[in-house]
Structures are given as C-alpha cells and as structure tokens.
Design a protein around this motif. Structure first.
Motif, PDB file in Angstrom:
ATOM      1  N   LEU A 346      86.018 -18.236  79.423  1.00  0.00           N
ATOM      2  CA  LEU A 346      85.575 -16.900  79.024  1.00  0.00           C
ATOM      3  C   LEU A 346      86.379 -16.401  77.832  1.00  0.00           C
ATOM      4  CD1 LEU A 346      83.555 -14.763  79.959  1.00  0.00           C
ATOM      5  CD2 LEU A 346      85.271 -13.910  81.541  1.00  0.00           C
ATOM      6  N   ALA A 347      87.663 -16.781  77.799  1.00  0.00           N
ATOM      7  CA  ALA A 347      88.541 -16.308  76.724  1.00  0.00           C
ATOM      8  C   ALA A 347      88.082 -16.805  75.359  1.00  0.00           C
ATOM      9  CB  ALA A 347      89.984 -16.746  76.989  1.00  0.00           C
ATOM     10  N   HIS A 348      87.310 -17.898  75.343  1.00  0.00           N
ATOM     11  CA  HIS A 348      86.764 -18.386  74.075  1.00  0.00           C
ATOM     12  C   HIS A 348      85.767 -17.402  73.475  1.00  0.00           C
ATOM     13  CE1 HIS A 348      88.357 -22.281  73.080  1.00  0.00           C
ATOM     14  NE2 HIS A 348      88.342 -22.624  74.347  1.00  0.00           N
ATOM     15  N   GLY A 349      85.206 -16.563  74.334  1.00  0.00           N
ATOM     16  CA  GLY A 349      84.200 -15.613  73.855  1.00  0.00           C
ATOM     17  C   GLY A 349      84.764 -14.237  73.585  1.00  0.00           C
ATOM     18  N   SER A 350      85.974 -14.182  73.022  1.00  0.00           N
ATOM     19  CA  SER A 350      86.587 -12.869  72.833  1.00  0.00           C
ATOM     20  C   SER A 350      86.185 -12.255  71.498  1.00  0.00           C
ATOM     21  CB  SER A 350      88.115 -12.988  72.899  1.00  0.00           C
ATOM     22  OG  SER A 350      88.599 -13.746  71.821  1.00  0.00           O
ATOM     23  N   LEU A 351      86.131 -10.932  71.499  1.00  0.00           N
ATOM     24  CA  LEU A 351      85.759 -10.192  70.303  1.00  0.00           C
ATOM     25  C   LEU A 351      86.627  -8.937  70.230  1.00  0.00           C
ATOM     26  CD1 LEU A 351      83.497 -10.505  68.120  1.00  0.00           C
ATOM     27  CD2 LEU A 351      82.246  -8.751  69.375  1.00  0.00           C
ATOM     28  N   ARG A 352      87.175  -8.701  69.037  1.00  0.00           N
ATOM     29  CA  ARG A 352      87.996  -7.510  68.847  1.00  0.00           C
ATOM     30  C   ARG A 352      87.412  -6.673  67.720  1.00  0.00           C
ATOM     31  NH1 ARG A 352      93.875  -8.072  66.197  1.00  0.00           N
ATOM     32  NH2 ARG A 352      92.560  -8.437  64.391  1.00  0.00           N
ATOM     33  N   LEU A 353      87.132  -5.408  68.015  1.00  0.00           N
ATOM     34  CA  LEU A 353      86.637  -4.496  66.997  1.00  0.00           C
ATOM     35  C   LEU A 353      87.649  -3.372  66.872  1.00  0.00           C
ATOM     36  CD1 LEU A 353      84.145  -5.141  69.293  1.00  0.00           C
ATOM     37  CD2 LEU A 353      82.833  -4.628  67.242  1.00  0.00           C
ATOM     38  N   THR A 354      88.235  -3.221  65.704  1.00  0.00           N
ATOM     39  CA  THR A 354      89.255  -2.191  65.536  1.00  0.00           C
ATOM     40  C   THR A 354      88.827  -1.221  64.433  1.00  0.00           C
ATOM     41  OG1 THR A 354      90.480  -3.881  64.289  1.00  0.00           O
ATOM     42  CG2 THR A 354      91.235  -3.401  66.501  1.00  0.00           C
ATOM     43  N   LEU A 355      88.725   0.034  64.830  1.00  0.00           N
ATOM     44  CA  LEU A 355      88.150   1.073  63.978  1.00  0.00           C
ATOM     45  C   LEU A 355      89.206   1.679  63.058  1.00  0.00           C
ATOM     46  CD1 LEU A 355      86.329   0.567  66.412  1.00  0.00           C
ATOM     47  CD2 LEU A 355      85.855   3.003  66.529  1.00  0.00           C
ATOM     48  N   GLY A 356      88.729   2.358  62.029  1.00  0.00           N
ATOM     49  CA  GLY A 356      89.657   2.971  61.087  1.00  0.00           C
ATOM     50  C   GLY A 356      89.131   4.303  60.583  1.00  0.00           C
ATOM     51  N   PRO A 357      89.862   4.892  59.651  1.00  0.00           N
ATOM     52  CA  PRO A 357      89.535   6.257  59.214  1.00  0.00           C
ATOM     53  C   PRO A 357      88.130   6.411  58.639  1.00  0.00           C
ATOM     54  CG  PRO A 357      91.259   5.269  57.827  1.00  0.00           C
ATOM     55  CD  PRO A 357      91.078   4.387  59.005  1.00  0.00           C
ATOM     56  N   GLU A 358      87.570   5.344  58.075  1.00  0.00           N
ATOM     57  CA  GLU A 358      86.241   5.490  57.456  1.00  0.00           C
ATOM     58  C   GLU A 358      85.123   5.223  58.453  1.00  0.00           C
ATOM     59  OE1 GLU A 358      87.986   2.811  57.320  1.00  0.00           O
ATOM     60  OE2 GLU A 358      86.539   1.255  57.813  1.00  0.00           O
ATOM     61  N   THR A 359      85.482   4.749  59.665  1.00  0.00           N
ATOM     62  CA  THR A 359      84.440   4.384  60.625  1.00  0.00           C
ATOM     63  C   THR A 359      83.660   5.622  61.064  1.00  0.00           C
ATOM     64  OG1 THR A 359      85.944   2.667  61.425  1.00  0.00           O
ATOM     65  CG2 THR A 359      83.998   3.133  62.761  1.00  0.00           C
ATOM     66  N   SER A 360      82.340   5.505  61.005  1.00  0.00           N
ATOM     67  CA  SER A 360      81.483   6.643  61.389  1.00  0.00           C
ATOM     68  C   SER A 360      80.641   6.278  62.605  1.00  0.00           C
ATOM     69  CB  SER A 360      80.551   6.991  60.229  1.00  0.00           C
ATOM     70  OG  SER A 360      79.654   5.921  60.015  1.00  0.00           O
ATOM     71  N   ARG A 361      80.001   7.273  63.139  1.00  0.00           N
ATOM     72  CA  ARG A 361      79.081   7.056  64.259  1.00  0.00           C
ATOM     73  C   ARG A 361      77.951   6.111  63.834  1.00  0.00           C
ATOM     74  NH1 ARG A 361      78.067   7.965  69.925  1.00  0.00           N
ATOM     75  NH2 ARG A 361      76.252   6.617  69.947  1.00  0.00           N
ATOM     76  N   GLU A 362      77.509   6.252  62.583  1.00  0.00           N
ATOM     77  CA  GLU A 362      76.449   5.375  62.058  1.00  0.00           C
ATOM     78  C   GLU A 362      76.933   3.911  62.043  1.00  0.00           C
ATOM     79  OE1 GLU A 362      77.299   8.367  60.445  1.00  0.00           O
ATOM     80  OE2 GLU A 362      75.616   9.245  61.549  1.00  0.00           O
ATOM     81  N   ASP A 363      78.195   3.719  61.695  1.00  0.00           N
ATOM     82  CA  ASP A 363      78.749   2.362  61.691  1.00  0.00           C
ATOM     83  C   ASP A 363      78.705   1.765  63.099  1.00  0.00           C
ATOM     84  OD1 ASP A 363      79.326   2.603  59.016  1.00  0.00           O
ATOM     85  OD2 ASP A 363      81.440   3.110  59.312  1.00  0.00           O
ATOM     86  N   VAL A 364      79.041   2.592  64.072  1.00  0.00           N
ATOM     87  CA  VAL A 364      79.035   2.125  65.459  1.00  0.00           C
ATOM     88  C   VAL A 364      77.617   1.732  65.859  1.00  0.00           C
ATOM     89  CG1 VAL A 364      79.314   2.883  67.854  1.00  0.00           C
ATOM     90  CG2 VAL A 364      81.093   3.391  66.161  1.00  0.00           C
ATOM     91  N   ASP A 365      76.647   2.573  65.519  1.00  0.00           N
ATOM     92  CA  ASP A 365      75.255   2.270  65.877  1.00  0.00           C
ATOM     93  C   ASP A 365      74.763   1.010  65.171  1.00  0.00           C
ATOM     94  OD1 ASP A 365      75.293   4.496  67.450  1.00  0.00           O
ATOM     95  OD2 ASP A 365      74.309   5.809  65.984  1.00  0.00           O
ATOM     96  N   ALA A 366      75.121   0.884  63.887  1.00  0.00           N
ATOM     97  CA  ALA A 366      74.685  -0.294  63.129  1.00  0.00           C
ATOM     98  C   ALA A 366      75.331  -1.563  63.680  1.00  0.00           C
ATOM     99  CB  ALA A 366      75.023  -0.118  61.653  1.00  0.00           C
TER     100      ALA A 366
END
Lengths: 392, 361
Positions: A346-366
């Motif tokens: 399962l650990a092979h299927g890891s994903l990390r998403l780290t947000l920053g100051p420019e991240t918007s709600r639209e970015d999350v939806d996209a």
C-alpha cells in the motif's frame, strides 16, 4: 500554468524575497569577510538576516549558524554534537520517521562505534515521549526529533520531549525544516539546543539553511576552512541567499495574526481536498488527523503506483509528489509509512499534496477533477491488488 | 489527444527516435521514459556504455530537455529482475543460452511499458529506437526487416503479438545507422557520438558467473569435458559457465579448434566437438509464436536465423502441435544453441519463431 501542490518540496520564491535579494546579486557583491566598504555592506545583509531569524525564534543572533541548507544543518547538528561530546558518551537517540539527512547522519555515526537508538512511532507517525525517557542512558549525548514530518506532516510533542531531555542533560536537536514554514518557534519553550531550518520551504531560495545552536553547546565543525560563522561553518557565505532567507522568514513570521489566518485557510482547503480524495474507494489518509501541518494532505491509494499517479497528474497540469521529493528516485517504499506500520504494498501508492499561499479553492477542485480523470485508467491497467489496510 | 511513449535508453538510436516522433507529432504528445531496470552498480563498477547506468539516465534526460518533451523515470526493477535477469540466470542453469534482449522486449518494453504507459501517461503506443519496420497489409500488422540490413533487430522482436505490434512504432525503420548519427549531430543531441552498447546491460564487464552465484547460489562445480566418444579430455569449472558454440576458455588442446557442442546439467558435463560436429541441419524448436497469431501452415518454407547477425538459411518448417516446430535447413547451420531464438522469415517479413530446444540424445 500548472497547479503547484508540492510546497513541502520547495515553496516557490516569493516576489518580495527576490526583491530583497536583488541588491546583493547586483550591487552589494563584496565578500562579507572583507574589511573594505563592499565587504562591510555585504556583511550587513547577513547580520540583518541573522537578527531577523534569531528574533523570530527567541534566540540570540550569535546562536544562528547559516548553512547550505536543511540537510547540512541536520548533519552539523547530529555529527557536530555527537563528536564533540564523546568524552561524556557515544549514544544518540532519534526516531524512525526522521528525514534522511538525520537518519543517514546517525548511520555514519553508528559505523564509528556510536550506539544509536531509533525510536518507533505509532500509526499516525507520532513518537511517545515516554519512549524517549526510557531510551535515555547516562551515555546519551544527543536526542534528535523532527518537529513536523516532511512526508505525512505529523507534528511531534517537542515540548514534552524537551522537558525530558533537559532533565537528563543530553542535547536536543529539532529538525524544524517543515515546521518553520507554518508554525512559530520558541527555542526556549521547546528547550531545544539545536534547531534546523531551511529557506526554500518557506518561500526563500534553495541552498540556504540555518542551525540554531544554543550558547554553550559544544559543536565540532563539519567543514574545515576559514573562520566564518564563528568557526562553526567555514566557507564564504551565500549572501544573497541568506538575505532572501531573512526576508522569507519575516514574511511568514513577521505578522502572527496573518500567519494564523493563513494556516486556518490552508486547513480548510486541505480538508476539502481530503474529503474529495476520500470519496474514492481505497483511499486512506496517512499521518495524524489533527496534529499535522496545516498544508499537508497525505494519502495512500490502494492498487496504484504512486510514481505513475504523480506522472499522470503532472500531464494533467497538477504537480504533487509521492512521499518526499528527496527519496522519489528510489524503489523502496517510504521509510516513514513503513515505520507507521503501513503495508509495504500500500505504501507504494502514496501521494503527498502540500498547499501554499497561492492555492485557491478552484485549485483544489481542479485537482480533484484531474484525480478523478486519471484514477480509473491507473486502476484498470494496474489491476486489482491485494487489499491492505492502514492501521488506526 | 493521443500520447505516445518514447522509450529512451540514453543511446543515440532511441534519442533520434524520440526526436523524430516529437517533430512528427508535436512535443506535447510524446512522453520520454527511461526505465530503471536494476539498481545502480556500486561506484567504480559502472557500465558507462550500457543503457541502464545512471549516466544513461542523465543522457536520456538531457535529450528530453532539448526536445522539450515531458520525461519520467519508470521503475521496472521488479519485473526486469524476474522476467529478464532471473530468466537469464535460469537459462544458464538449464544448460541453455539466454536471450535477455528478447525477454526485455517481450515482457518489459512492449508489455510492462505499454501497460504502465497507458496507466501513467494515457499513452496508447510505445516507440523505440529498434531497427525494424511495421506494415499494415491484408488486415494485419507485419513485422518487416529494417531498411538497414546490417542493423536489423527483428531477431529480438519476433515474439511480439498483433496486439503489441498494433501499439508499436519504430521511427528508425527506414533509416541507416549513419543517417541516424547524422541526424543526432544535426539536432546537436548530446548522445550523437556515443559508442554502440554491445554488452548485456546488467552484466558488469561481460562476466555473468557472479550473477549465477548472487541470484541462485550457483558457484560452479568442476566436471568433465568429454569428446564425441565420451572420452574425458579436460575439466570445466561448472556446466553453467559454458554455452553451445563456445570456443574459448575450454582449456583443451586437441591439436584442432574445438567447440562446446552440448551442455548437460544433469551430469555436469560439457561435450565438445570439432567445427563440423557442431553444425546441424535439423533441430526442433519450442515456445513457438507467430506475429500473425497462427503459423502460415502446418508445413511451410522460408528462411531461418539462429543468432543475431547470422545469415539466414533457407528452411522447411513442420509444425508439431501449435507451439512447436521442426526445422530442416537447406545447408548445415552452425551450432544451434538451446535457448536461443530460431526466427523465421518470408523474404522481408518476420513471421515469428521459437526457442531452440535441447537436441535429443
């Protein structure tokens, strides 16, 4: 323009930081060790940055040693203290989820007959302070624990650990490279003797870091050369980089109210992102549900190869990473996830998403839309994998 | 949008293949992929000329940067280890001669890469720098010899199915090697002057014996070298260290050139013979596959090639069941080695082939 959700790897240079650095690349280009006016002007930039960073972590300027990055700071702390304290003992304690900069530094110590204790973590990646207490011996000279994990964002109970270590007399090193991008630091309430910092995790330039070294802490320099940084780090300073580091630190920590508001904003965006990801079968959150960095969303996805998912999202214009950028070249699943008891498959299927100051709600939806587009084809072609679960 | 994966080894051929594709289809539809097939060699033990060294990854990445195409590293260590390296080792232990390039094409480049390419990049085809051509004629894909007869690589590609051929591109098929080098120079690719890689990418310095020990614990046990009459004429270091047709390293002086004629694992024996004794006119082949799916007939004529760059020989093929056949050649072929491919042609078209079986008795 791609959606960039990999701030834990590098958080892009802020325009104001570039602006602060510019004069030191074009005008104030002397060597800060030189006695003449050009040298003195360059030196001023370093001094100011040192004061800024020291003030925001509750330290004295002379306790800040600039380095070539977080990794160098970790190496200087771990090896520098361990070697300087050999008359008292040769035992170092750390944890299984540290950055490779610490784990590989203690591995080198181990080959030089140091005794190393690597503490386990729970399913959320947290260390139990009681384990620290139990591991301390009269030969222990250093305890190295990260403030926040770079892969899953889990934060550690540093104050409780600091209390235990202080009472014992060993030195406490805290790798705060990820932490410092979001949370304030007070070296005294942590009771830390050494703290590693990095500029590019908080919008500064790459290749610059710092180590806080509490006054009176014996440290064996790891680079031999000139007497820069009070003989703790030889070599001509990266002046523009250090100035940028100071500017970036001010931007994040100069206004505590704004920082708190930004953290809250990131937490809410992260929550929306997590909820969207969890709507798919076989997705589980890794790391602690609450005790984690505000911008970190980490998951494992059953039946998917993390690297393939990252490539697929990249081609959709969404930039994320598997575990950590530093180890994504290797085949082994993340040592952090394995230490948390997650099934290697399962650990092979890891994903990390780290947000920053420019991240918007639209970015999350996209991002969620892109995830939805690529997931089915990743699952069909990679076939059904044995079911595995994340420990609670 | 249809995307295509360009398998990039870091060599000049796959670099030019990727460049041609990017020119033809636009650089956002071509995805450069370098496959990590095995762990890096220890420092100082590096195969600078091989396709799988870290240097090769650097070269492939530089070419992708110049072509302005996305570039990824695909980890296929596990699949390559099982399907190519283990199979390679097991072939020796079986007294046969392995065929790792063919296995890599069959299981890695035109299988794993196709599958993973579809999953990760949404690509529906794979392009490689092989010298071979594809034609779609009379309702099916045909694998054709390369325009450059000297570089033709169909000997390693015969095993591909219709399904695989349909999703394959060989941009270099119509070109000669000098043309490819000239193109690389014209595009100022950093790989333009790279020497040809000849060695097997995962065997350092061409010595596979260590690999036998490492993967399967085979250290080699001395045994007899016998002649055609069964007379012991020397001692070998372990049967798996020898392959049919081998001349060097036998340590036998019989006054004339001798060759390995047969390797017998069961008795740890290596049989040698004179040059004319290792030639054969008839041998059987198993694991048969045909690019069309079925053989052209129960009995048919064509030509056969039994090693890369050997000359074709006219042959009559008789099917035995659906996956075995017997070959009778018009003239003796030299040392058909069990494990190597016997590849069948009808003129320019590669029909398929099989694995040369151990001779009876």
């Amino acid at each position: 323009m791609a959606i960039y959700l990999d701030h834990a790897a590098t958080s892009p240079l802020r325009p104001a930081v570039l602006e602060a650095m510019q004069p030191y690349l074009t005008t104030h280009t002397g060597n800060p060790s030189s006695l003449h006016a050009s040298g003195r002007r360059a030196r001023q930039g370093i001094d100011e940055a040192r004061e800024t960073i020291a003030a925001s972590i509750g330290a004295q300027p002379r306790e800040i040693v600039f380095t070539g990055g977080g990794t160098e700071a970790d190496n200087l702390a771990v090896k520098g203290v361990a070697w300087a304290a050999t008359s008292r003992g040769r035992h170092v304690i750390t944890t299984a989820v540290e950055h490779k900069a610490v784990l590989n530094a203690v591995a080198v110590l181990e080959r030089s007959t140091f005794e190393i204790t690597v503490l386990p973590v729970d399913g959320h990646g947290r260390v139990d302070p009681l384990d620290v207490a139990a591991a301390l011996t009269d030969r222990t000279t250093l305890v190295s624990v990260m403030a926040a994990n770079n892969e899953v964002g889990t934060t550690q109970p540093i104050e409780a650990i600091g209390e235990i270590v202080r009472g014992h007399g060993a030195r406490l090193h805290v790798d705060a490279v990820q932490w410092a991008a979001h949370e304030p630091i007070d070296v005294d309430s942590w009771q830390a003797d050494l703290v590693s910092l990095s500029a590019h995790k908080l919008g500064g330039p790459q290749g610059v870091g710092a180590l806080y070294v509490r006054r009176g802490t014996q440290l064996l320099p790891q680079l031999q050369g000139g007497s820069q940084e009070r003989q703790r780090r030889a070599g001509t300073e990266n002046v523009a980089g250090i100035v940028g580091f100071g500017a970036a630190f001010s931007l994040v920590h100069g206004d505590p109210e704004a920082r708190r508001a930004e953290s809250q904003r990131l937490i809410e965006l992260g929550r929306a992102l997590t909820t969207g990801l969890l709507a798919h079968d076989g997705v589980s959150v890794t790391g602690h549900p609450d005790e984690r960095l505000p911008n970190n969303v980490s998951v494992v996805i059953d039946g998917v190869e993390g690297g393939d998912l990252v490539a697929a999202l990249d081609l959709e214009g969404v930039e994320v990473s598997t575990g950590s950028a530093c180890t994504s070249g290797s085949t082994e699943p993340s040592h952090v996830l394995l230490a948390m008891g997650i099934d290697p498959h399962l650990a092979h299927g890891s994903l990390r998403l780290t947000l920053g100051p420019e991240t918007s709600r639209e970015d999350v939806d996209a991002t969620l839309a892109a995830f939805e587009r690529v997931l089915p084809r990743l699952r069909t072609t990679q076939g059904a994998q044995p079911k595995a679960t994340v420990p609670a | 949008m249809s995307r295509i994966v360009a398998a990039m080894s870091g060599g000049v051929d796959s670099s030019v293949a990727a460049a041609l594709l990017a020119r033809e289809r636009g650089n956002d539809e071509v995805i450069g992929v370098w496959m990590r097939t095995h762990a890096d060699m220890p420092e100082g033990y590096e195969l600078s000329r091989s396709c799988c060294s870290p240097d090769a990854a650097d070269d492939a990445r530089r070419v992708a940067q110049l072509l302005d195409i996305p570039f990824y590293t695909l980890n296929v260590e596990r699949e390559f280890g099982e399907r190519v390296i283990d199979a390679f080792v097991d072939s020796y232990l079986d007294g046969a001669t392995p065929n790792p390039c063919q296995a890599c094409n069959q299981y890695i480049k035109f299988d794993e890469l196709l599958k993973r390419g579809l999953a990760a990049y949404g690509a529906d085809a794979v392009a490689t720098g092989h010298y071979a051509r594809l034609e779609h004629r009379d309702g099916r894909w045909r694998l054709m010899r390369a325009a450059d007869a000297d570089k033709d690589q169909t000997y390693f590609l015969w095993v591909l199915s219709q399904d695989q051929l349909a999703r394959t591109r060989f941009p270099l098929g119509e070109l000669t090697k000098p043309q490819v080098r000239a193109m690389a120079a014209e595009l100022t690719l950093p790989t333009a002057q790279k020497p040809e890689s000849q060695e097997i990418c995962f065997v350092p310095l061409g010595d596979y014996r260590e690999l036998l020990e490492e993967r399967r614990g085979y250290a080699g046990e001395p045994g007899p070298i016998v002649d055609a009459d069964g007379t012991t004429v020397g001692t070998h270091t372990g049967y798996a260290h020898y392959t049919v047709g081998q001349r060097h390293g036998l340590g036998v002086a019989l006054g004339e050139a001798v060759y390995v004629r047969e390797v017998q694992p069961a008795t740890n024996t290596v049989v040698i013979g004179r040059r004319d004794e290792v030639a054969q006119r008839s041998f059987s082949v198993d694991g048969a596959r045909f690019t069309a799916g079925d053989p052209p007939g129960e009995r048919f004529t064509g030509s056969v090639r039994i090693r890369h760059r050997a000359a074709d020989v006219a042959a009559e093929v008789t099917m035995v069941g659906h996956d075995r056949f017997v070959i009778e050649t018009a003239e003796p072929v030299w040392a058909p080695a069990p494990g190597q491919a016997a590849v069948l042609y009808d003129g320019e078209e590669c029909l398929g082939g099989g694995r040369i079986a151990r001779s009876e008795g």
